[in-house]
Write a protein that holds these residues in place. Sequence first.
Motif, PDB file in Angstrom:
ATOM      1  N   CYS A 218      29.990 110.227  31.154  1.00 32.24           N
ATOM      2  CA  CYS A 218      29.365 111.132  29.915  1.00 32.24           C
ATOM      3  C   CYS A 218      29.719 112.480  30.407  1.00 32.24           C
ATOM      4  N   ASP A 219      29.681 113.320  29.234  1.00 33.99           N
ATOM      5  CA  ASP A 219      30.503 115.437  29.075  1.00 33.99           C
ATOM      6  C   ASP A 219      29.359 115.589  31.365  1.00 33.99           C
TER       7      ASP A 219
ATOM      8  N   LYS B 229      34.401 108.649  26.443  1.00 31.66           N
ATOM      9  CA  LYS B 229      33.315 107.068  26.069  1.00 31.66           C
ATOM     10  C   LYS B 229      33.916 106.554  28.270  1.00 31.66           C
TER      11      LYS B 229
ATOM     12  N   ASP C  66      31.344 111.878  26.419  1.00 29.51           N
ATOM     13  CA  ASP C  66      31.145 111.060  26.060  1.00 29.51           C
ATOM     14  C   ASP C  66      31.761 110.580  24.621  1.00 29.51           C
TER      15      ASP C  66
END
Length: 289
Positions: free
Chosen positions: A178-179, A175, A172
């Motif tokens: 995602c995590d 960018k 996140d």
Amino acid sequence: MSITYELMTRGGHSIVARVFPVQENIKHQGVCIVAPATGVAQYLYDDFALWLSDHGYAAITFDYDGIGLSVDRHVKYSKSDKLSWAKYDCPAVLEFAQQHYPEQKITWIGHSVGAHMLGFMEDTSAIDRAITVGAGTGTWWYNAAPTKRVAWFLWYFLVPVTAPLLGYFPGDKLKIMCDLPKGVIMQWRRWCLKKEYAVGYEGDWLRQNFAEAKMPMTSLAFTDDDMMSLKNVRLLHEFFTAAPQKQIQISPADINQKRIGHIGWHKQRYQQLWENYFLPELTDNSPAV
């Protein structure tokens, strides 16, 4: 709209699934499990799931452990990897479908890694048919050009620095995706550095797992997929040596679109794609060839 369920897995953790039921005035045609791509939360498949339910197919979406609604605390505490998703999370969803829809045929719609699960799971005998979407090996030098340009940096520098240091991959903040749980991203990295991807790293037991998947399988590949090249797609499906297969290549022009890509086919604007390519496969009772 949808009904939310918390499913306990045999691994001792729970995941969250949602069911989009068929309305009472629509004839039941079957049940579809929509298995997501890595890091793609289940809510992003809502448009597609609603369309399935409108056509008589109860749709089940879910999040793997450490993703979306299946994050019960910070992702760094997740001990999962992709093989544990296949060992615990996917069977929990499959058993749920069998229990709630015992008379209905089950179609597994696997997006990217969601299709890999068909080869990773220990038992897929309850699945009557599979549709794979944008699914190929992750071997980085075979990736489509947009991903190939950055994959080497991701796998050789970014991931091995950030994930061990932080205990998870901070997608996140960066960018990039995602995590993700540390186990997921580090395992994924190991596989992507192998010519035969996961099979090349894990060995004969996983090759045999793929060979034991026998359900009819249709592969939908997008010519402008910015992650999976057509070679990636072909190499993955070659591992499914016992599954009768049909492979379909789709260009954006085929559905009056300028772009399909890797992520997004499940949004409402791609309804023509669903009508032209998914519906015929769902309603075809003959085996794939």
